[in-house]
Design a protein around this motif. Structure first.
Motif, PDB file in Angstrom:
ATOM      1  N   ILE A  21       0.848  -1.197   0.000  1.00 45.63           N
ATOM      2  CA  ILE A  21       0.000   0.000   0.000  1.00 45.63           C
ATOM      3  C   ILE A  21       0.881   1.244   0.000  1.00 45.63           C
ATOM      4  O   ILE A  21       0.619   2.216  -0.699  1.00 45.63           O
ATOM      5  N   LYS A  22       1.970   1.171   0.746  1.00 45.98           N
ATOM      6  CA  LYS A  22       2.909   2.299   0.770  1.00 45.98           C
ATOM      7  C   LYS A  22       3.425   2.575  -0.650  1.00 45.98           C
ATOM      8  O   LYS A  22       3.492   3.712  -1.095  1.00 45.98           O
ATOM      9  N   LEU A  23       3.800   1.495  -1.343  1.00 49.76           N
ATOM     10  CA  LEU A  23       4.310   1.648  -2.706  1.00 49.76           C
ATOM     11  C   LEU A  23       3.230   2.266  -3.608  1.00 49.76           C
ATOM     12  O   LEU A  23       3.507   3.166  -4.407  1.00 49.76           O
ATOM     13  N   VAL A  82      -4.972   6.406  10.149  1.00 57.02           N
ATOM     14  CA  VAL A  82      -4.421   5.071   9.903  1.00 57.02           C
ATOM     15  C   VAL A  82      -3.704   5.115   8.565  1.00 57.02           C
ATOM     16  O   VAL A  82      -4.290   5.516   7.555  1.00 57.02           O
ATOM     17  N   ALA A  83      -2.429   4.739   8.570  1.00 53.32           N
ATOM     18  CA  ALA A  83      -1.683   4.729   7.307  1.00 53.32           C
ATOM     19  C   ALA A  83      -1.180   3.318   7.033  1.00 53.32           C
ATOM     20  O   ALA A  83      -1.484   2.379   7.780  1.00 53.32           O
ATOM     21  N   SER A  84      -0.400   3.193   5.950  1.00 55.74           N
ATOM     22  CA  SER A  84       0.013   1.855   5.531  1.00 55.74           C
ATOM     23  C   SER A  84       0.951   1.195   6.534  1.00 55.74           C
ATOM     24  O   SER A  84       0.889  -0.010   6.763  1.00 55.74           O
ATOM     25  N   GLN A 132      -0.316   3.690  12.668  1.00 57.57           N
ATOM     26  CA  GLN A 132      -1.510   4.487  12.974  1.00 57.57           C
ATOM     27  C   GLN A 132      -1.223   5.372  14.178  1.00 57.57           C
ATOM     28  O   GLN A 132      -0.298   5.098  14.946  1.00 57.57           O
ATOM     29  N   VAL A 133      -2.041   6.438  14.310  1.00 55.84           N
ATOM     30  CA  VAL A 133      -1.762   7.408  15.365  1.00 55.84           C
ATOM     31  C   VAL A 133      -2.981   7.537  16.282  1.00 55.84           C
ATOM     32  O   VAL A 133      -4.116   7.605  15.806  1.00 55.84           O
ATOM     33  N   HIS A 134      -2.719   7.531  17.595  1.00 55.60           N
ATOM     34  CA  HIS A 134      -3.788   7.678  18.600  1.00 55.60           C
ATOM     35  C   HIS A 134      -3.518   8.885  19.472  1.00 55.60           C
ATOM     36  O   HIS A 134      -2.368   9.254  19.709  1.00 55.60           O
ATOM     37  N   VAL A 182       0.335   9.295  19.716  1.00 47.72           N
ATOM     38  CA  VAL A 182       1.144   8.063  19.804  1.00 47.72           C
ATOM     39  C   VAL A 182       1.086   7.351  18.456  1.00 47.72           C
ATOM     40  O   VAL A 182       0.020   6.947  17.998  1.00 47.72           O
ATOM     41  N   LYS A 183       2.248   7.242  17.832  1.00 48.11           N
ATOM     42  CA  LYS A 183       2.296   6.578  16.515  1.00 48.11           C
ATOM     43  C   LYS A 183       2.803   5.148  16.718  1.00 48.11           C
ATOM     44  O   LYS A 183       3.889   4.960  17.273  1.00 48.11           O
ATOM     45  N   VAL A 184       2.007   4.183  16.311  1.00 47.18           N
ATOM     46  CA  VAL A 184       2.417   2.783  16.506  1.00 47.18           C
ATOM     47  C   VAL A 184       2.445   2.063  15.165  1.00 47.18           C
ATOM     48  O   VAL A 184       1.530   2.205  14.347  1.00 47.18           O
ATOM     49  N   MET A 187       4.719  11.716  20.786  1.00 43.02           N
ATOM     50  CA  MET A 187       5.076  13.128  20.579  1.00 43.02           C
ATOM     51  C   MET A 187       3.968  14.043  21.076  1.00 43.02           C
ATOM     52  O   MET A 187       2.834  13.586  21.319  1.00 43.02           O
ATOM     53  N   GLU A 188       4.329  15.309  21.222  1.00 45.67           N
ATOM     54  CA  GLU A 188       3.376  16.338  21.605  1.00 45.67           C
ATOM     55  C   GLU A 188       2.185  16.305  20.629  1.00 45.67           C
ATOM     56  O   GLU A 188       2.384  16.193  19.419  1.00 45.67           O
ATOM     57  N   PHE A 189       0.975  16.394  21.191  1.00 46.45           N
ATOM     58  CA  PHE A 189      -0.205  16.448  20.314  1.00 46.45           C
ATOM     59  C   PHE A 189      -0.445  17.894  19.897  1.00 46.45           C
ATOM     60  O   PHE A 189      -0.460  18.786  20.740  1.00 46.45           O
ATOM     61  N   ILE A 190      -0.578  18.119  18.608  1.00 47.61           N
ATOM     62  CA  ILE A 190      -0.857  19.485  18.170  1.00 47.61           C
ATOM     63  C   ILE A 190      -2.188  19.525  17.435  1.00 47.61           C
ATOM     64  O   ILE A 190      -2.413  18.766  16.483  1.00 47.61           O
ATOM     65  N   ASN A 191      -3.059  20.396  17.927  1.00 50.05           N
ATOM     66  CA  ASN A 191      -4.363  20.553  17.289  1.00 50.05           C
ATOM     67  C   ASN A 191      -4.203  21.297  15.984  1.00 50.05           C
ATOM     68  O   ASN A 191      -3.514  22.302  15.933  1.00 50.05           O
ATOM     69  N   PRO A 248       5.775  15.800   1.741  1.00 47.07           N
ATOM     70  CA  PRO A 248       4.887  16.872   2.204  1.00 47.07           C
ATOM     71  C   PRO A 248       3.488  16.839   1.580  1.00 47.07           C
ATOM     72  O   PRO A 248       3.054  17.815   0.995  1.00 47.07           O
ATOM     73  N   HIS A 249       2.786  15.694   1.707  1.00 46.64           N
ATOM     74  CA  HIS A 249       1.402  15.709   1.221  1.00 46.64           C
ATOM     75  C   HIS A 249       0.525  16.396   2.267  1.00 46.64           C
ATOM     76  O   HIS A 249       0.943  16.588   3.424  1.00 46.64           O
ATOM     77  N   ALA A 250      -0.706  16.749   1.856  1.00 49.32           N
ATOM     78  CA  ALA A 250      -1.536  17.600   2.727  1.00 49.32           C
ATOM     79  C   ALA A 250      -1.825  16.949   4.090  1.00 49.32           C
ATOM     80  O   ALA A 250      -2.033  17.652   5.077  1.00 49.32           O
ATOM     81  N   GLY A 251      -1.810  15.612   4.146  1.00 48.78           N
ATOM     82  CA  GLY A 251      -2.057  14.939   5.424  1.00 48.78           C
ATOM     83  C   GLY A 251      -0.898  15.093   6.390  1.00 48.78           C
ATOM     84  O   GLY A 251      -1.033  14.851   7.585  1.00 48.78           O
ATOM     85  N   ASN A 252       0.263  15.481   5.860  1.00 50.45           N
ATOM     86  CA  ASN A 252       1.441  15.646   6.723  1.00 50.45           C
ATOM     87  C   ASN A 252       1.736  17.113   7.026  1.00 50.45           C
ATOM     88  O   ASN A 252       2.738  17.428   7.672  1.00 50.45           O
ATOM     89  N   LEU A 253       0.898  17.998   6.519  1.00 51.93           N
ATOM     90  CA  LEU A 253       1.124  19.416   6.774  1.00 51.93           C
ATOM     91  C   LEU A 253      -0.159  19.993   7.362  1.00 51.93           C
ATOM     92  O   LEU A 253      -1.163  20.127   6.660  1.00 51.93           O
ATOM     93  N   PHE A 254      -0.112  20.288   8.634  1.00 47.35           N
ATOM     94  CA  PHE A 254      -1.284  20.817   9.329  1.00 47.35           C
ATOM     95  C   PHE A 254      -1.142  22.322   9.495  1.00 47.35           C
ATOM     96  O   PHE A 254      -0.044  22.872   9.393  1.00 47.35           O
ATOM     97  N   ILE A 255      -2.274  22.939   9.780  1.00 50.72           N
ATOM     98  CA  ILE A 255      -2.241  24.375  10.016  1.00 50.72           C
ATOM     99  C   ILE A 255      -3.104  24.677  11.231  1.00 50.72           C
ATOM    100  O   ILE A 255      -4.092  23.989  11.494  1.00 50.72           O
ATOM    101  N   LEU A 274       4.339  17.237   9.966  1.00 52.76           N
ATOM    102  CA  LEU A 274       4.240  15.920  10.612  1.00 52.76           C
ATOM    103  C   LEU A 274       4.995  14.878   9.790  1.00 52.76           C
ATOM    104  O   LEU A 274       5.389  15.144   8.661  1.00 52.76           O
ATOM    105  N   ASP A 275       5.138  13.711  10.359  1.00 47.14           N
ATOM    106  CA  ASP A 275       5.697  12.552   9.674  1.00 47.14           C
ATOM    107  C   ASP A 275       7.128  12.795   9.147  1.00 47.14           C
ATOM    108  O   ASP A 275       7.323  13.109   7.969  1.00 47.14           O
ATOM    109  N   HIS A 276       8.082  12.602  10.027  1.00 45.13           N
ATOM    110  CA  HIS A 276       9.468  12.908   9.652  1.00 45.13           C
ATOM    111  C   HIS A 276      10.262  11.649   9.298  1.00 45.13           C
ATOM    112  O   HIS A 276      11.458  11.565   9.544  1.00 45.13           O
TER     113      HIS A 276
END
Ligand SMILES: Nc1ncnc2c1ncn2[C@@H]1O[C@H](COP(=O)(O)OP(=O)(O)OP(=O)(O)O)[C@@H](O)[C@H]1O
Length: 510
Positions: free
Chosen positions: A64-66, A126-128, A131-133, A146-148, A234-238, A280-287, A309-311
């Motif tokens: 799925i990642k590919l 939830v990603a390939s 997932q993050v809680h 929390v990314k697991v 990591m720190e949760f950022i709204n 840098p897709h939109a899901g990884n860049l929050f505002i 996000l997502d480094h």
């Protein structure tokens, strides 16, 4: 098994249902036949992409990642393939809370209930691979993200990457003109790094450090609290996705300013630090909106902050690469064809400068060679057909370019493309004038970073060459002349860019 069946079906379809194109003259002579051929080819592309997408869904994890990687490469792969892969972006299976608890027990020797006072069982994303809680730390009460990692991804990743590589090799054997091994190479290089979250922690710390002194750019990186290979806390950022235009409007955030700051942030990473976030897709860049009170230690003037996000996927660029890349961009922006040829040869060792220019800029060769990248009329929403035309030669050339360019450039092309997609989303509600100005400003920011980094490199080179030199009077003057020339060359470009930039800003306010 699913992969092998898919590979067999794809090979069969391409072998029997992918007719050769007519020559240019014949295409003009028999337009009806030509249209039928193009349609059949397009149908086969779609059919094969669907077969591969379904196999990827059945296999999950890295497949799925590919697929997501493929869907992000809209300028280097056929539209039939990239569009078919888009649904994979939100088709990932989530891990159960029991699995997550087991992961915590094995990696941190603690139950979830020991580590957190509460843990939202519903994932935020939830990603390939993971997932993050949202949760709250028992010890400090801090709200965290929390990314697991999904439990079976790591177990099967080695064998999965081997299977994918073999399939790519098979495709190459069957269709030697289409050299897509670079995609497999890229995956083999990136995946092991992305699967170790301690790398993600190191990357985010380094990025935050790099931006510490650039308080004028509103970029924030979530602070990492703890990390193992498969868990990242990591720190949760709204915030909201940067392409959420309703949210921007509600909070009076100007999309053109957002685009400008994204361009500055990526210019900074690419040309100054040589350390670049490559997803840098939109899901990884929050505002998020900020007011004066919550402005923290940033001294920028904006009413928003961008949260990166997502480094997991980064590239460190060498000074030589940055120099060549900056020279290529400078020649592209000027539309200087001889220089483009030279710089593109420097980077790829081929004469495929037309193709390279198109995929680097996302613009047609006509726009580039006429120097239109520097004009407000440049079209940011051109269709792919305009760029590529529907022909074999295009993909054969493209695959040749992609397979011979440095690996770093492959990722920079993907990153550029993702940033352009962000721009397109941000500009979608603006009027034509504002789009033109915003586009111009993006190109100008890029030009500015290119010339500034070349200026810095030239000065460093000058200092290195002349550090220990004992000077006679004539060589003193020739050195002085060289130094003055470096500075004049820089300011000759910098001043007009700055004036024009200021002028566009004034127009925007009028
Ligand atoms: N620090 C954070 N604060 C708030 N939300 C977060 C944070 N980190 C991640 N998220 C949420 O979790 C989602 C997935 O995070 P992230 O992109 O890091 O995961 P990923 O598995 O690498 O996904 P992908 O590969 O699709 O980018 C984000 O889109 C965001 O909604």
């Amino acid at each position: 098994m699913v992969s092998i069946k898919a590979a067999a079906l794809v090979s069969y379809n391409y072998y029997f249902y992918f007719p050769d194109l007519l020559s240019e003259q014949d295409a003009l002579k028999y337009p009806q036949k030509n249209a039928e051929i193009l349609q059949t080819r397009s149908n086969t592309h779609y059919k094969c992409a669907e077969i591969v997408r379904d196999a990827m869904l059945a296999n999950g994890g890295i497949y799925i990642k590919l697929g997501q990687h493929v869907s992000a490469m809209s300028y280097v792969l056929p539209i039939e393939w990239t569009s078919t892969m888009i649904p994979l972006q939100d088709k990932c299976n989530s891990s159960s809370i029991e699995n997550i608890n087991r992961l915590f027990k094995s990696d941190l020797d603690k139950d979830l209930s020991e580590y957190f006072s509460w843990f939202d069982p519903e994932p935020i994303g939830v990603a390939s691979l993971a997932q993050v809680h949202k949760a709250q730390l028992s010890e400090t009460g801090e709200i965290v993200a929390v990314k697991v990692q999904h439990s079976d991804v790591l177990t099967y990743s080695l064998v999965d990457t081997k299977i994918v590589t073999s399939l790519f090799k098979l495709v190459y054997k069957l269709f030697p003109d289409f050299q897509f091994m670079w995609l497999a190479d890229e995956m083999n290089l990136s995946l092991p790094v992305e699967l170790d979250f301690t790398n993600e922690m190191k990357n985010s710390i380094k990025l935050a450090e790099n931006f510490k002194n650039r308080k004028d750019i509103p970029i924030t990186v979530p602070r990492v609290i703890d990390a193992t290979k498969r868990i990242l806390i990591m720190e949760f950022i709204n915030g909201r996705r940067v392409d959420d235009l309703d949210y921007l409007q509600k909070n009076l955030i100007d999309p053109a300013s957002v685009s400008k700051e994204i361009a500055r942030a990526f210019g900074e990473m690419t040309f100054n630090d040589g350390f670049v976030h490559c997803d840098p897709h939109a899901g990884n860049l929050f505002i998020r909106p900020i007011d004066n009170k919550s402005r923290s230690n940033k001294s920028h003037k904006h009413n928003f902050e961008l949260i990166l996000l997502d480094h997991g996927l980064y590239r460190t660029l060498s000074p030589e690469f940055i120099q060549k890349y900056a020279l290529l961009w400078t020649s592209l922006i000027k539309g200087n064809v001889d220089e483009i040829k030279r710089q593109s040869y420097e980077l790829t060792g081929t004469d495929l400068h037309v193709m390279l220019s198109c995929i680097v800029t996302g613009q047609s060769w006509a726009s580039i060679s006429e120097g239109k990248l520097n004009e407000a009329s440049v079209n940011i929403t051109f269709s792919q057909d305009e760029l590529i035309g529907q022909n074999d030669k295009f993909f054969a050339e493209l695959s040749k370019v992609m397979s011979c360019i440095p690996r770093d450039l492959v990722l920079m092309i993907k990153t550029n493309d993702l940033v352009r997609q962000l721009d397109r989303a941000l500009f979608s509600n603006l009027d034509e004038n504002r789009i033109n100005h915003a586009t111009m400003k993006t190109w100008m920011i890029l030009s500015d970073y290119c010339i500034s980094s070349l200026y810095k490199i030239n000065l460093m080179e000058y200092t290195r060459l002349h550090k220990d030199q004992r000077l006679s009077i004539p060589s003193f003057f020739s050195n002085l002349f060289a130094l003055v020339k470096i500075r004049i060359d820089y300011w000759m470009v910098k001043i007009p860019i700055s004036i024009y930039y200021l002028w566009l800003t004034i127009l925007d306010y009028c």
